[in-house]
Design a protein around this motif. Structure first.
Motif, short mmCIF file in Angstrom:
data_model
loop_
_atom_site.label_atom_id
_atom_site.label_comp_id
_atom_site.label_asym_id
_atom_site.label_seq_id
_atom_site.Cartn_x
_atom_site.Cartn_y
_atom_site.Cartn_z
N VAL A 129 0.83 -1.20 0.00
CA VAL A 129 0.00 0.00 0.00
C VAL A 129 0.86 1.26 0.00
CG1 VAL A 129 -0.15 -0.17 2.52
CG2 VAL A 129 -1.79 1.25 1.30
N GLU A 130 0.41 2.27 -0.73
CA GLU A 130 1.03 3.58 -0.70
C GLU A 130 -0.07 4.63 -0.51
OE1 GLU A 130 4.21 4.58 -3.15
OE2 GLU A 130 5.07 2.55 -3.16
N GLY A 146 9.16 8.93 -1.32
CA GLY A 146 8.32 9.42 -0.23
C GLY A 146 8.82 8.97 1.13
N ALA A 147 8.07 9.36 2.16
CA ALA A 147 8.38 8.92 3.52
C ALA A 147 8.04 7.45 3.67
CB ALA A 147 7.58 9.75 4.53
N GLU A 148 8.66 6.79 4.65
CA GLU A 148 8.41 5.36 4.87
C GLU A 148 7.88 5.14 6.27
OE1 GLU A 148 10.72 1.04 4.93
OE2 GLU A 148 11.75 2.83 4.19
N TYR A 149 6.83 4.34 6.37
CA TYR A 149 6.28 3.95 7.67
C TYR A 149 5.98 2.45 7.62
CZ TYR A 149 3.28 3.75 11.81
OH TYR A 149 2.73 3.43 13.03
N GLU A 150 6.80 1.68 8.31
CA GLU A 150 6.65 0.22 8.35
C GLU A 150 6.58 -0.38 6.94
OE1 GLU A 150 3.65 -1.10 11.04
OE2 GLU A 150 4.60 -0.14 12.76
N GLY A 151 7.37 0.18 6.03
CA GLY A 151 7.42 -0.31 4.66
C GLY A 151 6.45 0.38 3.72
N MET A 152 5.40 1.00 4.25
CA MET A 152 4.46 1.77 3.42
C MET A 152 5.12 3.08 3.01
SD MET A 152 0.84 1.38 5.48
CE MET A 152 1.51 1.21 7.13
N ARG A 153 4.78 3.57 1.83
CA ARG A 153 5.29 4.85 1.36
C ARG A 153 4.18 5.90 1.42
NH1 ARG A 153 10.89 5.25 0.99
NH2 ARG A 153 11.69 3.17 0.48
N GLU A 208 4.68 -5.36 9.38
CA GLU A 208 5.67 -4.53 8.73
C GLU A 208 6.39 -5.33 7.65
OE1 GLU A 208 9.54 -1.75 9.88
OE2 GLU A 208 8.28 -2.64 11.45
N LYS A 209 6.53 -4.73 6.47
CA LYS A 209 7.19 -5.43 5.36
C LYS A 209 7.78 -4.42 4.39
CE LYS A 209 4.86 -6.74 1.78
NZ LYS A 209 3.99 -7.45 0.82
N PRO A 210 8.89 -4.75 3.75
CA PRO A 210 9.44 -3.86 2.72
C PRO A 210 8.60 -3.94 1.45
CG PRO A 210 10.75 -5.84 2.89
CD PRO A 210 9.73 -5.92 3.99
N GLN A 211 8.54 -2.83 0.72
CA GLN A 211 7.81 -2.79 -0.54
C GLN A 211 8.73 -2.30 -1.66
OE1 GLN A 211 3.36 -1.80 1.31
NE2 GLN A 211 4.27 -0.41 -0.15
N GLY A 212 8.38 -2.64 -2.88
CA GLY A 212 9.21 -2.26 -4.01
C GLY A 212 10.34 -3.25 -4.21
N HIS A 213 11.19 -2.98 -5.19
CA HIS A 213 12.32 -3.87 -5.48
C HIS A 213 13.34 -3.81 -4.35
CE1 HIS A 213 15.75 -5.67 -7.52
NE2 HIS A 213 14.91 -6.08 -8.48
N PRO A 214 13.86 -4.94 -3.90
CA PRO A 214 14.81 -4.92 -2.79
C PRO A 214 16.08 -4.12 -3.09
CG PRO A 214 14.70 -7.10 -3.81
CD PRO A 214 13.55 -6.31 -4.34
N ILE A 245 -3.67 3.55 -2.13
CA ILE A 245 -3.59 2.63 -3.27
C ILE A 245 -3.02 1.29 -2.80
CG2 ILE A 245 -2.69 2.29 -5.61
CD1 ILE A 245 -2.25 5.35 -5.71
N PHE A 246 -3.78 0.24 -3.03
CA PHE A 246 -3.36 -1.11 -2.69
C PHE A 246 -3.00 -1.86 -3.97
CE2 PHE A 246 -6.21 0.31 0.64
CZ PHE A 246 -5.59 -0.12 1.80
N GLY A 247 -1.91 -2.62 -3.92
CA GLY A 247 -1.52 -3.43 -5.07
C GLY A 247 -1.51 -4.91 -4.72
#
Length: 264
Positions: A147-148, A195-202, A178-184, A218-220
């Motif tokens: 989610v962003e 953008g800012a990051e909060y527990e992996g969310m942008r 909590e999880k990372p998002q996007g390409h590692p 926005i959820f993907g």
């Protein structure tokens, strides 16, 4: 009858709040607090509604002389913090419509409200639609955890991200690990491009003239996206929430952060 003082009566939100209080049979506007004027009536002050209501510069004098039930504060983050504390000291129930409170602030003020056995409300957003957006986002995050958040406000807003975006992210985190998002291995050619990051969310903040208050969540997911959006087109959109907060703060003990606590 609930007697009310409004701080920030010359602002866009403050002017709408004055009109709302005046139009509600169960509310009585006792006074307003403004840093520019003192010892005159609203009808004598530039930029205020033409009402025979006293204006105070010092909020403590206002509380002592008028003894209201509720303070509606629509000023700015630093002033709002001071006014909230002063309200509790004087036995007044605060409804604060400014953001910028830290977790430590909220913890401290919650303890003070409990000690005084008073209700208090801090509302990152008064728009009922925005509250529903937060609650729906929390629901969706159980099933779609990528989610962003994109929030947009007018260019006079002082804080970023908005309190609404922060509250939304916090509510999502209640049901999302909590999880990372996007390409590692992703990189930013320009700092903060993601953008800012909060527990992996942008979380992304936009500030432009012509905006009022807008948010997309926005959820993907695999082969699909889900977009939830709310738009406040003018300040009257916030008044039903202000009215609800005033009614509920009279029934509440302790500090409530966010109107979602009052909406099933």
């Amino acid at each position: 009858m609930i007697s009310i003082v409004i701080a920030g009566p010359r602002g866009n939100m403050g002017r709408e709040a004055v009109k709302m209080v005046e139009n509600e049979d169960q509310f009585a506007l006792k006074a307003v607090v403004d840093h520019r004027y003192d010892g005159i009536s609203m009808k004598e002050a530039e930029g205020m509604e033409p009402l025979d209501i006293p204006v105070y510069k010092e909020i403590e004098a206002c509380f002592t002389e008028e003894q209201p039930d509720v303070l509606i504060d629509l000023t700015n983050p630093e002033t709002g913090k001071v006014h909230l504390r002063k309200a509790l000291e004087h036995g007044v129930r605060p409804v604060i419509g400014t953001t910028g409170f830290t977790d430590e602030d909220i913890k401290e003020l919650s303890a003070e409200a409990e000690k005084k056995k008073l209700g208090a409300v801090i509302a990152p957003n008064f728009a009922i639609g925005a509250i529903l957006l937060m609650k729906l986002s929390r629901m969706a995050a159980r099933y779609m955890d990528d989610v962003e958040i994109i929030e947009q406000h007018h260019d006079r807003k002082l804080d970023a991200p908005s309190g609404t975006a922060m509250k939304t992210a916090q509510m999502i985190s209640e049901v999302r690990k909590e999880k990372p998002q996007g390409h590692p291995d992703e990189t930013e050619a320009w700092e903060h491009a993601r953008g800012a990051e909060y527990e992996g969310m942008r979380v992304h903040s936009v500030r432009l003239p012509g905006r009022v208050a807008h948010q997309e969540v926005i959820f993907g997911g695999e082969g699909q996206t889900l977009t939830l959006r709310h738009d406040s087109l003018n300040r009257t959109s916030f008044m039903p929430g202000v009215r609800l907060a005033v009614e509920k703060v009279m029934e509440t003990t302790g500090l409530v952060y966010g109107l979602d606590e009052f909406i099933d």
